[in-house]
Design a protein around this motif. Sequence first.
Motif, PDB file in Angstrom:
ATOM      1  N   ASP A  78       5.615  80.211  12.381  1.00  0.00           N
ATOM      2  CA  ASP A  78       7.014  79.765  12.269  1.00  0.00           C
ATOM      3  C   ASP A  78       7.611  79.388  13.613  1.00  0.00           C
ATOM      4  N   ALA A  79       6.757  79.010  14.578  1.00  0.00           N
ATOM      5  CA  ALA A  79       7.251  78.761  15.929  1.00  0.00           C
ATOM      6  C   ALA A  79       6.851  77.396  16.481  1.00  0.00           C
ATOM      7  N   ASN A 152      12.373  70.523  26.831  1.00  0.00           N
ATOM      8  CA  ASN A 152      13.535  71.124  26.172  1.00  0.00           C
ATOM      9  C   ASN A 152      14.785  71.181  27.032  1.00  0.00           C
ATOM     10  N   GLY A 208      11.742  68.807  22.191  1.00  0.00           N
ATOM     11  CA  GLY A 208      10.822  69.863  21.808  1.00  0.00           C
ATOM     12  C   GLY A 208       9.375  69.496  21.607  1.00  0.00           C
ATOM     13  N   LEU A 221       9.377  74.576  17.692  1.00  0.00           N
ATOM     14  CA  LEU A 221      10.467  74.375  16.741  1.00  0.00           C
ATOM     15  C   LEU A 221      11.822  74.776  17.311  1.00  0.00           C
ATOM     16  N   GLU A 222      11.893  75.865  18.025  1.00  0.00           N
ATOM     17  CA  GLU A 222      13.171  76.299  18.583  1.00  0.00           C
ATOM     18  C   GLU A 222      13.722  75.256  19.546  1.00  0.00           C
ATOM     19  N   ASP A 223      12.849  74.578  20.283  1.00  0.00           N
ATOM     20  CA  ASP A 223      13.306  73.551  21.212  1.00  0.00           C
ATOM     21  C   ASP A 223      13.810  72.314  20.462  1.00  0.00           C
ATOM     22  N   TYR A 225      15.249  72.485  17.440  1.00  0.00           N
ATOM     23  CA  TYR A 225      16.548  72.905  16.912  1.00  0.00           C
ATOM     24  C   TYR A 225      17.603  72.932  18.025  1.00  0.00           C
ATOM     25  N   LYS A 226      17.181  73.320  19.217  1.00  0.00           N
ATOM     26  CA  LYS A 226      18.092  73.338  20.364  1.00  0.00           C
ATOM     27  C   LYS A 226      18.615  71.927  20.648  1.00  0.00           C
ATOM     28  N   ARG A 229      21.243  71.023  18.124  1.00  0.00           N
ATOM     29  CA  ARG A 229      22.533  71.673  18.389  1.00  0.00           C
ATOM     30  C   ARG A 229      23.329  70.896  19.431  1.00  0.00           C
TER      31      ARG A 229
END
Length: 291
Positions: A78-79, A152, A208, A221-223, A225-226, A229
């Motif tokens: 999930d990453a 990122n 990302g 994935l977090e990057d 989503y960042k 945002r």
Amino acid sequence: MERLVTLYNIASPSGKEKPMLRYLKAELKRMGISCRQDRQGNLYAVKGRAKTYPCVVAHVDEVHRHRTGTYGAHVVADAMVIGYDHRHKRVTGIGADDKNGIWICLKCLEDFKVMKCVFFVQEENGCIGSRGADMAFFSDCRFVLQCDRWGNSDFITRIHGTELCTRDFVGCADLPKYGYKPAEGATTDVYVLKRRGLPVSCANISCGYYEPHTDREYTILEDLYKCYRLVRHIIVAHKTVSVHSPEPERCPFPGYYEAFGISGYSEEEYQRMVRWFKNGCSRKPLKKDFI
């Protein structure tokens, strides 16, 4: 997540983007968003009616050309997302450059009542789509964002000596809050639009993906989503047109395939090309000039 993986699993090498364009048209129709396609193949989408629009763009082509029926994108813990060729038992590129940007465009069209998006063809082949784009489409845009940068933290405000936006636009973006900083970048569609006379601020943003144009390409994935945002913040915060006058045209910087061919380039060769361009050029540089 499902849409992102679907995008990665659609092969769209430069000049062969029809499967991706069909998918985008179907998604836009499902969302009830009108769109049109020009002779180049670029797809223009408009949602809502307003005097001015936020605008986000992406390119639909990718560098990767060789895929088998056993290729697939896989989410790891999930990453992150990687590509894997099961037949040859090796990792391979996923086309996150610029399918991450496509994903952000679709998210914007879903989440905002008023929005413009453009999906350009053949960016990797010398920004052919944006070189032939309908500039009138941008006449009522407040700004133009593109999410087509590795990493990122880069908010590209300058490309090959060309300023893309105003200081006020950068200040309004509140970059430190979102973990970004101004930076200088490489050729992509917003640079071409600016060279063609785009009269509003634009920028290219890290979204990302890592190790683009290689079989080791992957997305954190977090990057991603960042990045979204930050894009959301800019859309919400910037309600007026950010006027920014383009600089005079000069020798255009070539694209990936245009300069180096399918075999690609080393980082050293690429930096030599950038120095050539910054020092002034009377023609487009070629791979033979740097090896």
